[in-house]
Design a protein around this motif. Sequence first.
Motif, PDB file in Angstrom:
ATOM      1  N   ALA A  84     -74.344 -16.391 -14.722  1.00 17.58           N
ATOM      2  CA  ALA A  84     -74.253 -17.801 -14.351  1.00 17.58           C
ATOM      3  C   ALA A  84     -75.597 -18.496 -14.399  1.00 17.58           C
ATOM      4  N   ASP A  85     -76.661 -17.774 -14.731  1.00 19.49           N
ATOM      5  CA  ASP A  85     -77.999 -18.367 -14.635  1.00 19.49           C
ATOM      6  C   ASP A  85     -78.512 -18.882 -15.977  1.00 19.49           C
ATOM      7  N   GLN A 133     -72.360  -7.333  -8.419  1.00 16.26           N
ATOM      8  CA  GLN A 133     -71.979  -7.967  -9.678  1.00 16.26           C
ATOM      9  C   GLN A 133     -70.886  -7.208 -10.419  1.00 16.26           C
ATOM     10  N   ASP A 154     -69.434 -14.148  -5.266  1.00 18.40           N
ATOM     11  CA  ASP A 154     -69.661 -12.822  -4.688  1.00 18.40           C
ATOM     12  C   ASP A 154     -70.306 -12.948  -3.296  1.00 18.40           C
ATOM     13  N   SER A 182     -84.023 -13.598  -9.759  1.00 18.70           N
ATOM     14  CA  SER A 182     -83.008 -12.594 -10.048  1.00 18.70           C
ATOM     15  C   SER A 182     -82.320 -12.185  -8.749  1.00 18.70           C
ATOM     16  N   LYS A 183     -80.968 -12.103  -8.812  1.00 19.07           N
ATOM     17  CA  LYS A 183     -80.233 -11.722  -7.618  1.00 19.07           C
ATOM     18  C   LYS A 183     -80.109 -10.208  -7.529  1.00 19.07           C
ATOM     19  N   PRO A 242     -69.788 -14.004 -12.685  1.00 15.25           N
ATOM     20  CA  PRO A 242     -70.065 -13.567 -11.317  1.00 15.25           C
ATOM     21  C   PRO A 242     -71.180 -14.459 -10.765  1.00 15.25           C
ATOM     22  N   ARG A 283     -82.601 -13.602 -25.396  1.00 15.36           N
ATOM     23  CA  ARG A 283     -82.275 -13.846 -23.992  1.00 15.36           C
ATOM     24  C   ARG A 283     -83.244 -14.859 -23.405  1.00 15.36           C
ATOM     25  N   ARG A 329     -90.702  -3.647 -16.313  1.00 17.59           N
ATOM     26  CA  ARG A 329     -89.250  -3.626 -16.291  1.00 17.59           C
ATOM     27  C   ARG A 329     -88.691  -3.439 -17.698  1.00 17.59           C
ATOM     28  N   ASN A 385     -70.575 -10.002  -0.004  1.00 15.77           N
ATOM     29  CA  ASN A 385     -71.197  -9.616  -1.267  1.00 15.77           C
ATOM     30  C   ASN A 385     -70.790  -8.190  -1.648  1.00 15.77           C
ATOM     31  N   TYR A 410     -73.687 -15.356  -7.410  1.00 17.69           N
ATOM     32  CA  TYR A 410     -74.188 -15.012  -6.093  1.00 17.69           C
ATOM     33  C   TYR A 410     -75.395 -15.908  -5.807  1.00 17.69           C
ATOM     34  N   ARG A 457     -84.263 -17.275 -16.772  1.00 18.51           N
ATOM     35  CA  ARG A 457     -83.359 -17.746 -15.753  1.00 18.51           C
ATOM     36  C   ARG A 457     -83.540 -19.253 -15.597  1.00 18.51           C
ATOM     37  N   GLU A 484     -76.030 -19.137  -6.560  1.00 15.84           N
ATOM     38  CA  GLU A 484     -76.509 -19.782  -7.779  1.00 15.84           C
ATOM     39  C   GLU A 484     -76.420 -21.306  -7.687  1.00 15.84           C
ATOM     40  N   GLN A 493     -79.085 -17.352 -18.596  1.00 14.17           N
ATOM     41  CA  GLN A 493     -79.891 -16.404 -19.369  1.00 14.17           C
ATOM     42  C   GLN A 493     -79.138 -16.008 -20.633  1.00 14.17           C
ATOM     43  N   LYS A 531     -80.644  -2.595  -5.916  1.00 11.03           N
ATOM     44  CA  LYS A 531     -79.358  -2.810  -6.595  1.00 11.03           C
ATOM     45  C   LYS A 531     -79.448  -2.336  -8.044  1.00 11.03           C
TER      46      LYS A 531
END
Length: 314
Positions: free
Chosen positions: A95-96, A74, A43, A206-207, A9, A198, A133, A71, A11, A201, A13, A98, A212
């Motif tokens: 797609a980043d 994701q 997206d 972050s999208k 996915p 992990r 987070r 949009n 968005y 990015r 990027e 990560q 969201k």
Amino acid sequence: MSKISFIFPVYNEEESLHALFTEMQKLIERLPNDEVELVFIDDGSADRTYMMLTALGHEYPFVKMVSFSRNFGQQIALTAGLDYASGDAIIVMDADLQDPPNVALELISKWREGYAVVYAKRRTRHQEEVFLRKIVAHLYYRLLNALSDIPIPTDTGDFRLLDRKVVDGLKLCREHSRYIRGLTSFVGFTQTSVLYDRHNRFAGQSKYTLLKLFKLALDGIMSFSVKPLKVISYIGFFISLFSFLGATYITLKRIFFQQYTVPGFTLTIILLSFFSGMQILILGIIGEYIGRIYIEAQNRPLYLIKHKINFPDT
Ligand code: UDP
Ligand code: MG
């Protein structure tokens, strides 16, 4: 020889795409006996993502793209990816970068051992991620599992490999508030995990906005559990029991001791606001479920496509 699909996915990027594609080319070289396709779901990106993917698609037939009219988020992009990917094994990736592409090789070897779902479990989250987070994510996964009726693996994102039969199962689940991780557990089959670190990015931010992320978290809980509704009934029951006992106590006091309690004003106000707050909260939870019923009843399409590249009918 088997066919392996990667779905991404994407968005906004544009900064990561070239690095990602280079990494994927290296990875493909390490899978000489398999046919590989890369399915990008644009997206509704507003930057050069769409143009870049179009250019890649014209150059390489194994690069495919489905581009949304706007949009959709994701989880919906992933859904479209699963709908359009045609591999025997389908790998879902960010797609980043990560999700390190090399881990995909481990996922594939587990799949060859016979597992139908291989999810990549985070050994570490990167230091750069905000401490708060991390804590919230940790607590969230525990809460989700306490509430949900089917176990949902903790500390896994969407990075995973799915066998064709799992994807066919997922394709039957067409609800609007989607939480693919939960749905994968719902579908079943033999599942296993692979640990990985992990990364950061590769570029950009972050999208996922906080809103969201919150929506996704709520979807996770609400679509896999009606326990919040049960908890509400328990709360209601105990409140009634409590007031019934209180009433009995006061009545007995009046009859046997001729005592008349002078009502405490403060206590009255505290109880009043406590129970009003409780009622609003409870109505909110019920409303949340009703809202979801409404959205399902409308039965709108999950996504609309603007353009497709390198699919047979385009
Ligand atoms: N993404 C998307 N639509 C959105 C938000 C994100 O397709 O509305 C994509 C994004 O391009 C990325 C993946 O979903 O490939 C994960 O998003 P992100 O990396 O921003 O989330 P994080 O890794 O920070 O949780
Ligand atoms: Mg990311």
